[in-house]
Motif scaffolding. Structure first.
Motif, PDB file in Angstrom:
ATOM      1  N   UNK A   1       0.849  -1.195   0.000  1.00  0.00           N
ATOM      2  CA  UNK A   1       0.000   0.000   0.000  1.00  0.00           C
ATOM      3  C   UNK A   1       0.886   1.247   0.000  1.00  0.00           C
ATOM      4  N   UNK A   2       0.605   2.227  -0.871  1.00  0.00           N
ATOM      5  CA  UNK A   2       1.456   3.416  -0.957  1.00  0.00           C
ATOM      6  C   UNK A   2       1.195   4.462   0.128  1.00  0.00           C
ATOM      7  N   UNK A   3       0.415   4.076   1.144  1.00  0.00           N
ATOM      8  CA  UNK A   3       0.185   4.990   2.273  1.00  0.00           C
ATOM      9  C   UNK A   3       0.150   4.143   3.530  1.00  0.00           C
ATOM     10  N   UNK A   4      -0.010   4.770   4.707  1.00  0.00           N
ATOM     11  CA  UNK A   4      -0.060   3.998   5.943  1.00  0.00           C
ATOM     12  C   UNK A   4      -1.093   2.882   5.858  1.00  0.00           C
ATOM     13  N   UNK A   5      -0.782   1.773   6.470  1.00  0.00           N
ATOM     14  CA  UNK A   5      -1.744   0.686   6.618  1.00  0.00           C
ATOM     15  C   UNK A   5      -1.768   0.307   8.086  1.00  0.00           C
ATOM     16  N   UNK A   6      -2.853   0.499   8.805  1.00  0.00           N
ATOM     17  CA  UNK A   6      -4.065   1.139   8.321  1.00  0.00           C
ATOM     18  C   UNK A   6      -3.905   2.660   8.308  1.00  0.00           C
ATOM     19  N   UNK A   7      -4.876   3.334   7.649  1.00  0.00           N
ATOM     20  CA  UNK A   7      -4.963   4.781   7.821  1.00  0.00           C
ATOM     21  C   UNK A   7      -5.563   4.946   9.226  1.00  0.00           C
ATOM     22  N   UNK A   8      -5.098   5.930   9.971  1.00  0.00           N
ATOM     23  CA  UNK A   8      -5.281   5.885  11.425  1.00  0.00           C
ATOM     24  C   UNK A   8      -6.436   6.709  11.975  1.00  0.00           C
ATOM     25  N   UNK A   9      -7.515   6.788  11.242  1.00  0.00           N
ATOM     26  CA  UNK A   9      -8.742   7.388  11.778  1.00  0.00           C
ATOM     27  C   UNK A   9      -9.868   6.455  11.383  1.00  0.00           C
ATOM     28  N   UNK A  10     -10.796   6.077  12.259  1.00  0.00           N
ATOM     29  CA  UNK A  10     -10.834   6.394  13.678  1.00  0.00           C
ATOM     30  C   UNK A  10      -9.660   5.752  14.422  1.00  0.00           C
ATOM     31  N   UNK A  11      -9.455   6.185  15.667  1.00  0.00           N
ATOM     32  CA  UNK A  11      -8.243   5.814  16.394  1.00  0.00           C
ATOM     33  C   UNK A  11      -8.108   4.312  16.626  1.00  0.00           C
ATOM     34  N   UNK A  12      -9.235   3.599  16.613  1.00  0.00           N
ATOM     35  CA  UNK A  12      -9.124   2.157  16.885  1.00  0.00           C
ATOM     36  C   UNK A  12      -8.717   1.364  15.638  1.00  0.00           C
ATOM     37  N   UNK A  13      -8.639   2.033  14.474  1.00  0.00           N
ATOM     38  CA  UNK A  13      -8.305   1.312  13.248  1.00  0.00           C
ATOM     39  C   UNK A  13      -6.971   0.604  13.424  1.00  0.00           C
TER      40      UNK A  13
END
Ligand code: HEC
Ligand code: HEC
Ligand code: HEC
Ligand code: HEC
Ligand code: HEC
Length: 414
Positions: A281-293
């Motif tokens: 994935x070319x971005x954070x995994x997971x994307x961090x919103x909501x905080x529990x993701x």
């Protein structure tokens, strides 16, 4: 004659009295409902509902309707967290959540209570992130954090990807390069505002623009609105279109998220397993919103009779602290990141696990699974989410979503 007109007068007076009596409370309630109704119809004049577009864009509508975007103010987790937010100290800015979950609030900030009431109703007639909420965006200001959209609600023009849009009776069309650029998505996906202490904003994607995929020319749409061929409007000739199901956690795109490479080394009594988690994935995994993701790597070793003899896990996500110094599941009250283990864009993470070699068996199974974790949080909040869902504890949000799985049978050599 006289008697008759007298009776008529009495009857009229009585009728007026009765009507007036009924009218007072009715009129009051009516006026209130009417005012709210008026508010909503004013909003919907500027931002027509998706059902208006459905008439001519059946295909797009059906796709969008299955996407998470169509439920951006319906979801049980959203409604429960909206409540938590509104009753928290940061909840004074009542429009905050809607700026991305129902972004037309930006043009109607004085009607924010209507948005709140609608979201709370559970089955809102007000749209969240629907057609007009994207297709009336004329510009995105990336100098702002988070970036801000500029809406055009004056000219009745719909912006989109086509230079040669066929004319129609409902709207003017205009081509805008923005619709094939990540910028359009960034105004909601790049960062969320956060409480003081965490810096100005809470970044969700990481250094996505430095990734190989993005440097090779891919935009958010390339992966999340894949190109297909079909009717753009009912009955028009087939052409290149964009998939509006917004594949993410739901859909096949998930299988392209990561690769697992697992090696097992048995050294007598001790076994060591190395799992290389390669994020694609070319971005954070997971994307961090909501905080529990969070994304979880589970390792499961099954010995004799497929009984688990060893299990361990690694969690990729962020842990936040609130102003009282406690861990929090809500990013809107976060003042500090305690731990950040998200998989950075295209990162390879190497995990090692060591355990006693299973003894009473000739072989054992190694199972490594990467999945999106179910929602977590304080018990009262989770109960609230359950209560908000028509499926109760069976709501999919309480289930993990598998990304990739690796399984191998290993011989224990003597
Ligand atoms: C107006 C704000 C907004 C814009 C603009 C926007 N999104 Fe989103 N997006 C959201 C919200 C809110 C959700 C979460 C909906 C929910 O689940 O409640 C979401 C969800 C998603 C998901 C599903 C994520 C998952 O976990 O499965 C994908 C994929 C996505 N958006 C891609 C895009 C792309 C690509 C663009 C640009 C073309 C875009 N979005 C533009 C607000 C926006
Ligand atoms: C800057 C834009 C933005 C703001 C502000 C924002 N969100 Fe979101 N929200 C998103 C996007 C984008 C997603 C989808 C993220 C994904 O799937 O990776 C999302 C997803 C969610 C989800 C998970 C999906 C769902 O619907 O169950 C919840 C819950 C949520 N947001 C709650 C909130 C609450 C509560 C607030 C206000 C305190 C808020 N958000 C403010 C953009 C935003
Ligand atoms: C999150 C933002 C977003 C939402 C919501 C959205 N669109 Fe789009 N739409 C886009 C983008 C971006 C493109 C261009 C994608 C591309 O060319 O790569 C597009 C393309 C289109 C096109 C031309 C291509 C095609 O697939 O036919 C039409 C028509 C369209 N949208 C209509 C709609 C309608 C109708 C809705 C609501 C049911 C809707 N859109 C919802 C972002 C959105
Ligand atoms: C009376 C029918 C009709 C209605 C209603 C309608 N559209 Fe369209 N729309 C069309 C036709 C026809 C096209 C041209 C399609 C083509 O060129 O293939 C089009 C094109 C588009 C495009 C592509 C524009 C471009 O230049 O890229 C978008 C985006 C779009 N419509 C969005 C919407 C949205 C959003 C709504 C609801 C607010 C809506 N439409 C309502 C008939 C309609
Ligand atoms: C090269 C393809 C690719 C590009 C480009 C891309 N993504 Fe993703 N994205 C993925 C994959 C693969 C996943 C993981 C599987 C999944 O959940 O869809 C993902 C996951 C997501 C998710 C949901 C999962 C989560 O972790 O919460 C969101 C939201 C998202 N991407 C938004 C974006 C946005 C916004 C952009 C543009 C800045 C973008 N993506 C660019 C491939 C891509």
């Amino acid at each position: 004659m006289w008697r008759n007109s007298f009776l008529v007068k009495i009857r009229i007076a009585a009728a007026i009295a009765v009507v007036a009596l009924c009218l007072v409370p009715w009129f009051d309630r009516g006026a209130f409902a009417e005012e709210l109704g008026l508010s909503q119809s004013v909003i919907e004049q500027a931002f027509p509902t998706a059902s208006k577009c459905k008439r001519c864009h059946e295909r797009v509508f059906e796709e969008w309707d299955t996407s998470p975007l169509a439920r951006s103010i319906h979801s049980p987790a959203f409604r429960a967290s909206l409540d938590a937010f509104l009753s928290s100290p940061s909840g004074k800015d009542k429009a905050l959540c809607f700026r991305c979950h129902a972004p037309h609030v930006r043009e109607f900030s004085d009607r924010v209570q209507l948005f709140i009431n609608q979201a709370k109703a559970g089955d809102p007639s007000l749209d969240g992130v629907a057609c007009a909420q994207c297709h009336l965006i004329k510009q995105v200001d990336r100098t702002k954090q988070p970036p801000e959209p500029k809406y055009d609600i004056e000219s009745k023009t719909v912006y989109g990807p086509y230079k040669d849009s066929v004319q129609n009776r409902a709207h003017q069309s205009m081509e805008l390069g923005l619709f094939q650029k990540s910028d359009l998505c960034l105004n909601c996906h790049q960062s969320v505002p956060s409480a003081a202490g965490l810096g100005k904003t809470n970044d969700l994607l990481g250094n996505w623009d430095q990734s190989k995929a993005v440097k090779s020319g891919k935009e958010c749409q390339t992966c999340h609105m894949p190109e297909q061929v079909g009717e753009s409007a009912n009955g028009e000739k087939k052409r290149k279109t964009a998939n509006h199901t917004f594949p993410g956690r739901i859909g096949k795109l998930r299988q392209e998220a990561a690769k697992l490479d697992v090696t097992t080394k048995i050294e007598g009594e001790k076994t060591t397993i190395t799992v290389k988690v390669q994020s694609l994935v070319p971005h954070n995994l997971p994307t961090t919103h909501p905080a529990w993701a969070s994304v979880v790597l589970d390792l499961d070793i099954k010995g004799k009779n497929l009984k688990t003899v060893f299990a361990d896990k690694r969690i990729y996500g962020r842990i936040y602290q609130d102003a009282r110094g406690e861990k929090t599941s809500f990013d809107f009250e976060a003042v500090k990141v305690l731990e950040d283990t998200v998989l950075k864009p295209e990162e390879m993470r190497v995990e090692t696990f060591t355990f006693p070699t299973p003894q009473d068996t000739k072989t054992f199974d190694v199972e490594a699974t990467l999945s999106y974790a179910p929602i977590t949080g304080p018990a009262p909040f989770l109960q609230r989410v359950e209560a908000e869902s028509s499926k109760g504890s069976q709501d999919p949000i309480f289930q993990p979503i598998e990304i990739v799985k690796y399984a191998e049978n290993i011989a224990v050599s003597k």
